[in-house]
Design an enzyme around this catalytic site. Sequence first.
Site, short mmCIF file in Angstrom:
data_model
loop_
_atom_site.label_atom_id
_atom_site.label_comp_id
_atom_site.label_asym_id
_atom_site.label_seq_id
_atom_site.Cartn_x
_atom_site.Cartn_y
_atom_site.Cartn_z
N SER A 83 62.80 46.89 62.24
CA SER A 83 64.05 46.27 62.70
C SER A 83 64.25 46.56 64.19
O SER A 83 63.38 46.23 65.00
CB SER A 83 65.20 46.82 61.86
OG SER A 83 66.35 46.04 62.03
N ARG B 108 80.01 47.87 58.42
CA ARG B 108 78.87 48.35 57.66
C ARG B 108 78.69 47.55 56.36
O ARG B 108 77.57 47.23 55.98
CB ARG B 108 79.07 49.83 57.31
CG ARG B 108 77.98 50.42 56.45
CD ARG B 108 76.62 50.32 57.10
NE ARG B 108 75.61 51.08 56.40
CZ ARG B 108 74.35 51.19 56.79
NH1 ARG B 108 73.96 50.58 57.88
NH2 ARG B 108 73.48 51.89 56.11
N ASP C 22 63.04 39.08 53.37
CA ASP C 22 63.87 39.46 54.52
C ASP C 22 64.36 38.19 55.22
O ASP C 22 63.58 37.48 55.85
CB ASP C 22 63.03 40.31 55.48
CG ASP C 22 63.82 40.82 56.68
OD1 ASP C 22 64.96 40.37 56.89
OD2 ASP C 22 63.28 41.66 57.42
N HIS D 53 65.70 42.82 54.00
CA HIS D 53 65.37 43.51 55.25
C HIS D 53 65.18 45.02 55.04
O HIS D 53 64.36 45.65 55.71
CB HIS D 53 66.50 43.26 56.26
CG HIS D 53 66.24 43.84 57.61
ND1 HIS D 53 65.10 43.55 58.33
CD2 HIS D 53 66.97 44.69 58.39
CE1 HIS D 53 65.14 44.20 59.49
NE2 HIS D 53 66.25 44.90 59.54
N ASP D 54 65.91 45.57 54.11
CA ASP D 54 65.82 47.01 53.82
C ASP D 54 64.45 47.43 53.29
O ASP D 54 64.17 48.63 53.22
CB ASP D 54 66.87 47.40 52.76
CG ASP D 54 68.02 48.17 53.37
OD1 ASP D 54 67.94 48.49 54.58
OD2 ASP D 54 68.98 48.46 52.64
#
Lengths: 212, 384
Positions: free
Chosen positions: B158, B229, B324, B357-358
Site C-alpha cells: 500500500s 477509520r 483488492d 486490500h488487507d
Amino acid sequence: MKMSGTKGCFDGVLRRDLRTVVALIEPKSRVLDLGCGDGGLLGVLNRERGISGHGIERSFEAIVRSIENGVSVIQADLDEGLGEYPNHSFDYVLLSHTLQTVHKPAVMMREMVRVGRLGIVTMPNFAHWRIRLQFVFRGRMPKTRLLPYSWYDTPNIHLVTLSDFCWFCRRHDIEILRQINLPSSRLGRLLADFWPNLFAESAVFVLQGKTE
Amino acid sequence: MNNDNGSVGLVQTKTLTFAHPPDELILESGARLGPITLAYETYGKLDSQRSNAILLVHALTGDAHVAGYHTHADRKPGWWDWMVGSGRPFDTDRYFVVCSNVIGGCQGSTGPRSINPATGERYNLDFPMVTIGDMVAAQRYLVDELGIDRLLCVAGGSMGGMQALEWAIRYPERVASVIPIATTSRLSAQGIAFNQVGRRAITADNKWNGGNYGVKPDELPAEGLAVARMLAHITYLSEEAMHAKFGRRLREKERYGFDFSIDFEVESYLQHQGESFIRRFDADSYLYISKAMDYFDLPRQYGSLQNAFAGVQAGFLLLSFSSDWLFPTVHSKEIVRALMVNRKDVTFCEIPSPYGHDAFLIENEAMKRIVPAFLNRMASSGRH
C-alpha cells in the site's frame, strides 16, 4: 493450468525439443520465454548459457514455481500481446509448444519477431504419421505423447502441421533460418529429413522477421 | 505473548534524531524540517559486508513495530510478524531487517503532534506538508546512520509500496531490489475521494479545533477519527470477505431492535475498529499522511511513468491481490509495463485472495513462497 500445450519440460531429462533449443542459444544473450511454465527451460539456460532470462506465464501456480526456480517472470496472458517490449529488446524470443494454445497465433508470431532478433518456435506436428493413423483408422481425435489431451479439455486450440507452419511463415514475411526436425524413432530419423511433415513428431524453427 | 516458532521475540523501539538546524531536511514543498526523530526497530544482524539489509516500509497507519513483542504482556505481535523472523520470508537468520515510523507519523517519529523546538509548542497544523518522497528522504538518514551503503531490498504494501517505488527511483544505486505490494504509481480518484471523506470526518469533529486539540482523552477528536477509520476499513476489505465474515448476522440478538443501536455484527466490528484505532493513532497525523498519499503521482512528477523508471537499477517484485479494489491489479500492471519498456528486471504476479486490500497483511502461502525465493535470487545475483 500451464500455458504450454504439452506436459512438463522434464521427464527426468529436459524434453528433447528444449534440449535442442538450449543448444541454439548463444551464451550471455537476452532471452524471453513466452509461456515459460515453471521456468525450467530458463533455469537451464541461466545455468548452462549464463543468459539473462525473462518469462511470461498465465498460470499462478506456474508463476510461483518459476520464481522459486530463480526466474524473473510476469503474469500475463499472451493474447494480450507484447506491446510493452521495444523492438528487438531480446536476442531470442522462445515459444515452446505454446503456439497452438494462443488465440491469435498470427499476432503472436509477428510480435515474436518484432521483440526478438530471432524467434525460436517448437511445436508438435499434427501431421505426424501416428496422428494420421489414429485419425484415419480410429476416426477419433488423436492423443499422443506430446498432445495428450482430450478434445473437450485441451489448451491446444490451434493445432498445426509443419507444412502449414512453413506456408504461414512465407505468407507473413517471416524467414525460417533453420528447421530442426525431431522424429520419434530411429527409423523416423532417416525419413524425417526427406519427409518431415510425415515423420517429424515435432520441430524447432529459428525465425527472423523479413522487414529488417 | 505467544512463544511461536521463529518469532523475533522481545524487541525495542529505538530512535535516531538528525537534520538539526541549520541543516534541516528540505521537503518537496520547499519547507524545512528539523530536527527530525525517527522511531525504528531492527531484527537480525548486519553482516560484515553490510550487504544483507532489508528496509520494510509501512502503510498509512503502520509503525516501526513490524515483528515480535514489546513486553511479555503484549497480546499481539508487530504488524507483519508472520513475514519477519527466523525461517520466515524476511529471514532474520540471514537478513538484517529495519523498519521505521514515517515522518508525519505519531508512533515515535516527528509528526504534527511533536513539539516544535522553535516554539516549545506542538506543531499541529504548522507542521509542514510531507510527501512520500520526504518520508523516503528521512529514511535515507537512518540507512546512512546504520552504515548501510546498499539495501538488499525495500519492501512494503500500500503506502509502503509507494515508498519502495520512491526508493528505487530516488536512490537507484542504493537499492538492489524492491517489493512493492498492493500499490500504485498514483493514487486513484477513488482513493483520493475516500481519503477526503476521512479527513472531513476528522475536521468536522468539534474537538478537532483547527488541529489544536489537547492531549487528554476527552479532548481528542476521537469521534471524527473513528469514523475515518471505519470508512477506510471498509475499503481495505472486499464484499466477499465481509459477506463471509459477517453476512447479515445479528449482534447478540435474535430479532431487529427497531432502533438505532447496533443490530448487525458488521456494525459492531466497524465500531470496534474505530474505537481501537483512536487509542493508537492521532487525528492530525491521519490528515497529513493521507494527504501525502493523495499527492503521490510518479507520472506527474517525472513526466511519465516510463521516465520515472528510466534510471532504476533495482530488481522488482510486484504483487497484487485479486480482490483488492482500492489498489487494483491494473495499477500494478501499469508499473510492470513501464518497467518492461525500460528493460528492467521485473517479476509480477496477482495473488488470488478474497481479503481485498488487507490481503498483504494476512498470512498467506503465496507470499511465503514468492518473497523468499525472490530475495534469494537478489541476494545471490551479486546485485548488492
